[in-house]
Design a protein around this motif. Structure first.
Motif, PDB file in Angstrom:
ATOM      1  N   ASN A  73       0.881  -1.056   0.113  1.00 46.22           N
ATOM      2  CA  ASN A  73       0.231   0.018   0.025  1.00 46.22           C
ATOM      3  C   ASN A  73       1.070   1.326  -0.022  1.00 46.22           C
ATOM      4  N   LYS A 119       0.309   4.145   0.692  1.00 48.64           N
ATOM      5  CA  LYS A 119       0.169   5.501   1.735  1.00 48.64           C
ATOM      6  C   LYS A 119       0.678   4.808   3.037  1.00 48.64           C
ATOM      7  N   ASN A 120       0.277   3.513   3.338  1.00 47.41           N
ATOM      8  CA  ASN A 120       0.750   3.091   5.013  1.00 47.41           C
ATOM      9  C   ASN A 120       1.642   2.138   4.981  1.00 47.41           C
ATOM     10  N   LYS A 121       1.928   1.704   3.685  1.00 41.73           N
ATOM     11  CA  LYS A 121       3.403   0.792   3.654  1.00 41.73           C
ATOM     12  C   LYS A 121       2.857  -0.730   3.889  1.00 41.73           C
TER      13      LYS A 121
END
Length: 241
Positions: A81, A83-85
């Motif tokens: 992801n 955005k949040n890794k």
């Protein structure tokens, strides 16, 4: 195929009259405090015969209605992801076609090693090649995948080519794999025999037991030095043993 009576390794094999090699498996570091509490549990009275793997394979096969078994489907990339890794899945090559697989409860990585990847061997170990005794397919693919998602790497200088003398495995030019030499092997760890490095000097105790890629070195356990062309030197009497 079920496991009916697991075996306590200590009760069966920790015996002075049993094979010296078997005594060295458990505990591997008997000089450390608490080593007497360590035991191994095996699926039967034996080792190096893939029995546990056969049991696990059987358990998967008999649940074929609940477990999808995909062969010829190597992983290519982890799906992260942006955005949040969070790692949300994995991309695989499914019979020549790229397929994205979503993970509902996480991704488990079982990376293996890089003993069949010449570039990694040269960069991390510092030798042109190493002769393997196991799988021929560990090429460091998993290492490349975790690097893509920002993983930090460490301790890549270790290599366990298990053989006699802390990783000294014999190279047979006619075989893809090296010769599996267990230690201690009396014929190879006694008498008129020594191991020489590339420059002809002796660098290791010939009767030293390898402990999963480590040897005793002046008070601690270190990864043994790997040379490009070590030699086993002995006289005719030793050759005739």
């Amino acid at each position: 195929m079920e496991i009916k009576e697991p075996i306590s390794y200590n009760k069966v094999h920790r015996d002075p009259d049993f094979q010296a090699f078997a005594n060295g498996l458990s505990p591997e570091y008997p000089e450390f405090k608490g080593s007497d509490t360590i035991d191994l549990t095996t699926v039967h009275d034996g080792y190096f015969d893939a029995s546990l793997w056969k049991v696990l394979r059987h358990q998967v096969e008999k649940r074929s209605n609940k477990i999808d078994l995909w062969l010829d489907s190597p992983a290519l990339h982890l799906i992260q992801n942006s955005k949040n890794k969070v790692i949300e899945g994995v991309q695989i090559n499914r019979k020549g076609q790229k397929v994205n697989v979503k993970a509902n409860n996480g991704v488990v990585l079982s990376l293996g090693g890089f003993e069949n990847e010449p570039d990694y061997i040269q960069n991390f170990i510092g030798v042109p090649k190493l002769k393997v005794i196991g799988t021929l397919y560990n090429k460091g693919d998993g290492i490349k995948m975790v690097q893509e998602v920002g993983a930090a790497l460490w301790h890549l200088h270790s290599y366990e080519g298990f053989g006699f003398n802390g990783g000294f495995t014999f190279d047979d030019p006619d075989e893809q794999r090296g010769k599996f030499i267990l230690s201690p092997w009396p014929e190879l760890s006694s008498g008129s025999i020594f191991i020489a490095a590339d420059d002809g000097s002796r660098y290791i105790r010939e009767d030293e037991n390898g402990r999963h890629g480590h040897i005793y070195d002046h008070g601690s356990w270190k990864t043994p030095t790997v040379f490009s062309h070590p030699h086993l030197i002995f006289d005719q009497a030793q050759f005739d043993v």
